[in-house]
Design an enzyme around this catalytic site. Structure first.
Site, PDB file in Angstrom:
ATOM      1  N   SER A 118       0.834  -1.210   0.000  1.00 27.35           N
ATOM      2  CA  SER A 118       0.000   0.000   0.000  1.00 27.35           C
ATOM      3  C   SER A 118       0.865   1.254   0.000  1.00 27.35           C
ATOM      4  O   SER A 118       0.389   2.329  -0.336  1.00 27.35           O
ATOM      5  CB  SER A 118      -0.846   0.066   1.265  1.00 27.35           C
ATOM      6  OG  SER A 118      -1.581  -1.087   1.443  1.00 27.35           O
ATOM      7  N   ASN A 189      -3.513   6.206  -2.017  1.00 28.43           N
ATOM      8  CA  ASN A 189      -3.375   6.525  -0.595  1.00 28.43           C
ATOM      9  C   ASN A 189      -2.869   7.943  -0.338  1.00 28.43           C
ATOM     10  O   ASN A 189      -3.112   8.503   0.726  1.00 28.43           O
ATOM     11  CB  ASN A 189      -2.477   5.492   0.091  1.00 28.43           C
ATOM     12  CG  ASN A 189      -3.255   4.212   0.331  1.00 28.43           C
ATOM     13  OD1 ASN A 189      -4.409   4.247   0.755  1.00 28.43           O
ATOM     14  ND2 ASN A 189      -2.662   3.073   0.022  1.00 28.43           N
TER      15      ASN A 189
HETATM   16  P1  NAD Z   1      -2.797  -9.739   6.185  1.00 29.14           P
HETATM   17  O1  NAD Z   1      -2.176  -9.512   7.503  1.00 29.14           O
HETATM   18  O2  NAD Z   1      -4.243 -10.037   6.095  1.00 29.14           O
HETATM   19  O3  NAD Z   1      -2.025 -10.934   5.422  1.00 29.14           O
HETATM   20  C1  NAD Z   1      -0.636 -11.006   5.348  1.00 29.14           C
HETATM   21  C2  NAD Z   1      -0.264 -12.481   5.216  1.00 29.14           C
HETATM   22  O4  NAD Z   1       1.127 -12.560   4.897  1.00 29.14           O
HETATM   23  C3  NAD Z   1      -0.480 -13.292   6.510  1.00 29.14           C
HETATM   24  O5  NAD Z   1      -1.303 -14.414   6.246  1.00 29.14           O
HETATM   25  C4  NAD Z   1       0.940 -13.696   6.905  1.00 29.14           C
HETATM   26  O6  NAD Z   1       1.006 -14.952   7.550  1.00 29.14           O
HETATM   27  C5  NAD Z   1       1.628 -13.725   5.552  1.00 29.14           C
HETATM   28  N1  NAD Z   1       3.085 -13.659   5.597  1.00 29.14           N
HETATM   29  C6  NAD Z   1       3.872 -12.950   6.442  1.00 29.14           C
HETATM   30  N2  NAD Z   1       5.167 -13.189   6.153  1.00 29.14           N
HETATM   31  C7  NAD Z   1       5.199 -14.038   5.114  1.00 29.14           C
HETATM   32  C8  NAD Z   1       6.248 -14.665   4.378  1.00 29.14           C
HETATM   33  N3  NAD Z   1       7.532 -14.453   4.657  1.00 29.14           N
HETATM   34  N4  NAD Z   1       5.915 -15.510   3.378  1.00 29.14           N
HETATM   35  C9  NAD Z   1       4.598 -15.757   3.078  1.00 29.14           C
HETATM   36  N5  NAD Z   1       3.567 -15.200   3.754  1.00 29.14           N
HETATM   37  C10 NAD Z   1       3.872 -14.354   4.759  1.00 29.14           C
HETATM   38  O7  NAD Z   1      -2.426  -8.450   5.321  1.00 29.14           O
HETATM   39  P2  NAD Z   1      -3.209  -7.856   4.052  1.00 29.14           P
HETATM   40  O8  NAD Z   1      -4.203  -6.872   4.509  1.00 29.14           O
HETATM   41  O9  NAD Z   1      -3.598  -8.975   3.160  1.00 29.14           O
HETATM   42  O10 NAD Z   1      -2.037  -6.999   3.368  1.00 29.14           O
HETATM   43  C11 NAD Z   1      -1.075  -7.612   2.533  1.00 29.14           C
HETATM   44  C12 NAD Z   1      -0.427  -6.536   1.682  1.00 29.14           C
HETATM   45  O11 NAD Z   1      -1.432  -5.906   0.883  1.00 29.14           O
HETATM   46  C13 NAD Z   1       0.254  -5.416   2.459  1.00 29.14           C
HETATM   47  O12 NAD Z   1       1.403  -5.013   1.779  1.00 29.14           O
HETATM   48  C14 NAD Z   1      -0.792  -4.321   2.470  1.00 29.14           C
HETATM   49  O13 NAD Z   1      -0.241  -3.037   2.581  1.00 29.14           O
HETATM   50  C15 NAD Z   1      -1.408  -4.502   1.097  1.00 29.14           C
HETATM   51  N6  NAD Z   1      -2.773  -4.001   0.923  1.00 29.14           N
HETATM   52  C16 NAD Z   1      -3.719  -4.186   1.881  1.00 29.14           C
HETATM   53  C17 NAD Z   1      -5.024  -3.724   1.666  1.00 29.14           C
HETATM   54  C18 NAD Z   1      -6.119  -3.944   2.679  1.00 29.14           C
HETATM   55  O14 NAD Z   1      -7.174  -3.298   2.570  1.00 29.14           O
HETATM   56  N7  NAD Z   1      -5.953  -4.826   3.642  1.00 29.14           N
HETATM   57  C19 NAD Z   1      -5.354  -3.065   0.466  1.00 29.14           C
HETATM   58  C20 NAD Z   1      -4.364  -2.915  -0.513  1.00 29.14           C
HETATM   59  C21 NAD Z   1      -3.078  -3.377  -0.270  1.00 29.14           C
END
Ligand code: NAD
Length: 297
Positions: A118, A189
Site C-alpha cells: 500500500s 493513498n
Molecule cells: P494480512 O495480515 O491479512 O495478510 C498477510 C499475510 O502474509 C499473513 O497471512 C501472513 O502470515 C503472511 N506472511 C507474512 N510473512 C510471510 C512470508 N515471509 N511468506 C509468506 N507469507 C507471509 O495483510 P493484508 O491486509 O492482506 O495486506 C497484505 C499486503 O497488501 C500489504 O502489503 C498491504 O499493505 C497490502 N494491501 C492491503 C489492503 C487492505 O485493505 N488490507 C489493500 C491494498 C493493499
C-alpha cells in the site's frame, strides 16, 4: 504467462489468488502457516459461493477455480516455475526486502516480481534484486474480487515492456489497470489518507461527531461510506503506517497523523479487526460509541 505465485494468503493474498484462479491462471499460494492457507481456501470457497448465488458462476467453474490453486509453505518450491510473483505479505519493509531478496534467487531470471504494498517504495524493494527493471507495484483494492482498480506502480527502473505486460495481465483479470509513478502513497493513498486524517482531526477538534462526519461525507460527496467507517475497514494501524510513510517521504507537516489516531492505535483500537475503532464492531455490525457522539460547544 500462466504460472502465478502469490506470497501471503491474508486479506489481499486470498483475493488475488481467487481472481487469478477464476481467470484460468495456475496459482501457487504461499504462506508461513498451513492454518493461514486453509483459512484462505475457505474464504475463497465462500466468496465463490457468493458469485454462484448471484448467478455469475457455475458449481463446475467453482471447482475448476479451486483446482487452479496449489498451496505451499515453502516459497522456494512455490515460485521456481513462476512467470509472475505477486507479493501480498504483511506490510513491513524489512520483511518485504527479505522476501524480494529470496525471490530474486528462487525465480527464473525473466520472472516479473510485483508487490501489492500500500505504501512501501517499489524502487526500494527493487533495489535488493538484480532485476529492478522487472519489479513493479500491482496494488489491488480490497475486496479484490469486487474492486475493479489495480494501481500499477512503476518503480524508478521498471521497464515499459514489463509495465505493458502487467497491465495486460490485469486486463485479463477483468480489472482496470491504471499507471502511476513511485512516490510516497502512490496516488490512491496519497489522496485518500489525508482525507481520512482530516476527518479524524474534525472529530478530535470537536467539529462534529463520528456519525455527523460520516453522514456529511457519504451523502455530500456520494461516497459509499464515510471516511471514519472506511478507516475502520482499512484498519487504523494500516492508516497510521501509511500516513507515516507520507509524512516521512515528503517531510511535510500536512501529512502528520492526527494524535487521536496515534492514541487509538496505541490503545489497540484498530477498527473492525480489533472489534473497536471509530465504531464498535463487537456484535458484527456497526454501532455508535457513546463517547464519539456530537456535542455542541
Ligand atoms: P494480512 O495480515 O491479512 O495478510 C498477510 C499475510 O502474509 C499473513 O497471512 C501472513 O502470515 C503472511 N506472511 C507474512 N510473512 C510471510 C512470508 N515471509 N511468506 C509468506 N507469507 C507471509 O495483510 P493484508 O491486509 O492482506 O495486506 C497484505 C499486503 O497488501 C500489504 O502489503 C498491504 O499493505 C497490502 N494491501 C492491503 C489492503 C487492505 O485493505 N488490507 C489493500 C491494498 C493493499
Amino acid at each position: 504467462m500462466k504460472k502465478i505465485s502469490i506470497i501471503g494468503s491474508g486479506t489481499m493474498g486470498n483475493g488475488i489468488a481467487h481472481v487469478f484462479a477464476q481467470n484460468g491462471f495456475n496459482v501457487s499460494l504461499v504462506d508461513i502457516s498451513e492454518v493461514a492457507l486453509q483459512k484462505a481456501l475457505a474464504t475463497i470457497s465462500k466468496n465463490l459461493d457468493r458469485i454462484i448465488a448471484k448467478g455469475n458462476l457455475t458449481e463446475e467453474e467453482k471447482s475448476e477455480t479451486l483446482e487452479n490453486i496449489t498451496t505451499f509453505t515453502n516459497t522456494q518450491k512455490a515460485v521456481k516455475d513462476a512467470d509472475l510473483v505477486v507479493e501480498a505479505a504483511t506490510e513491513n519493509v524489512d520483511l518485504k526486502l527479505k522476501i524480494f531478496k529470496d525471490l530474486n534467487s528462487y525465480t527464473k531470471p525473466n520472472a516479473i516480481l510485483a508487490s501489492n504494498t500500500s505504501s512501501i517504495s517499489i524502487t526500494k524493494i527493487a533495489s535488493v534484486t538484480d532485476r529492478p527493471d522487472r519489479v513493479i507495484g500491482m496494488h489491488f483494492m480490497n475486496p479484490v474480487p469486487v474492486m475493479k482498480l489495480v494501481e500499477i506502480i512503476r518503480g524508478y527502473s521498471t521497464s515499459d515492456a514489463v509495465t505493458q505486460e502487467v497491465m495486460g495481465i490485469a486486463l485479463q483479470l477483468g480489472k482496470v489497470p491504471t499507471e502511476c509513478n513511485d512516490y510516497p502513497g502512490f496516488v490512491a493513498n496519497r489522496i485518500l489518507m489525508p482525507m481520512i486524517n482530516e476527518a479524524i482531526y474534525s472529530l478530535y477538534e470537536g467539529v462534529a461527531g463520528v456519525e455527523e462526519i460520516d453522514t456529511i461525507m457519504k451523502l455530500g460527496m456520494a461516497h459509499p461510506m464515510g471516511p471514519l467507517q472506511l478507516a475502520d475497514f482499512i484498519g487504523l494501524d494500516v492508516c497510521l503506517s501509511i500516513l507515516n510513510v507520507l509524512y516521512e517521504g515528503f517531510g511535510n507537516q500536512k501529512y502528520a497523523p492526527c494524535p487521536l489516531l496515534v492514541n487509538m492505535v496505541q490503545a489497540g483500537h484498530k477498527g473492525i479487526k480489533s472489534g473497536q475503532g471509530f465504531y464498535s464492531w463487537i456484535h458484527g455490525t456497526k454501532e455508535l460509541v457513546v463517547s464519539n457522539r456530537f456535542r455542541k460547544k
